[in-house]
Scaffold this motif. Structure first.
Motif: not given
Length: 176
Positions: A122-141
């Motif tokens: 929950a904390l990293p999701s809030e920090y990165y402002n996303t509910t899908n970490m896979n998408t975040y780390f594959s697109t936010n480079l």
């Protein structure tokens, strides 16, 4: 920052220095000294550096301690950048603390992107402002400068950005 260093890292660096000094009296080969550094000295800082922000000063001090130990206080005969290379690349596999810490921080991407639904996410999701970490780390480079919250997650993002940029450049160079 000074308190952070004095309370967390200074005691560990002092213990590391004592350890290396106790091994100085033995007539070890360079490979033997590297084994002592890799197995006994660096381990004193790896866990701490993986859990809290490590000041640049720590990396410099550790590197200086190691070089002093390897070369008995005299001028280095082999460049540090060569020593940390693998045997196949002409090096001696000396562990570089800064690279070790960066690589360990990148392993958090695997934990963050796995399919588990642990409450700790929950904390990293809030920090990165996303509910899908896979998408975040594959697109936010790209590297980040202004994420609010724990520096820990900013470091993960920036180290991930650095490694994906290097991998992308390697792929582009192979296609040329």
């Amino acid at each position: 920052e000074e308190d952070h260093y004095n309370l967390n890292f200074r005691p560990k660096i002092c213990k590391m220095k004592q350890l290396l000094n106790s091994w100085k009296c033995r007539k070890l080969s360079l490979k033997g000294k590297i084994t002592v550094v890799n197995s006994l000295a660096i381990s004193k800082l790896v866990y701490l550096s993986n859990t809290i922000l490590t000041p640049e000063r720590v990396y410099r001090e550790v590197k200086d301690l190691i070089l002093d130990f390897l070369w008995d206080g005299s001028t280095a005969k082999i460049a540090y950048s060569t020593l940390i290379q693998g045997i196949g690349n002409g090096g001696l596999k000396l562990v570089d603390l800064e690279l070790k810490v960066k690589s360990l921080s990148i392993t958090w991407v695997k934990r963050l992107t796995n399919q588990s639904n642990g409450k700790w996410k929950a904390l990293p999701s809030e920090y990165y402002n996303t509910t899908n970490m896979n998408t975040y780390f594959s697109t936010n480079l790209s590297r980040v400068t202004k994420l609010e919250g724990p520096q820990f997650y900013k470091i993960i993002q920036n180290n991930w950005s650095d490694i994906t940029k290097v991998n992308k450049q390697k792929k582009e160079n192979k296609h040329e």
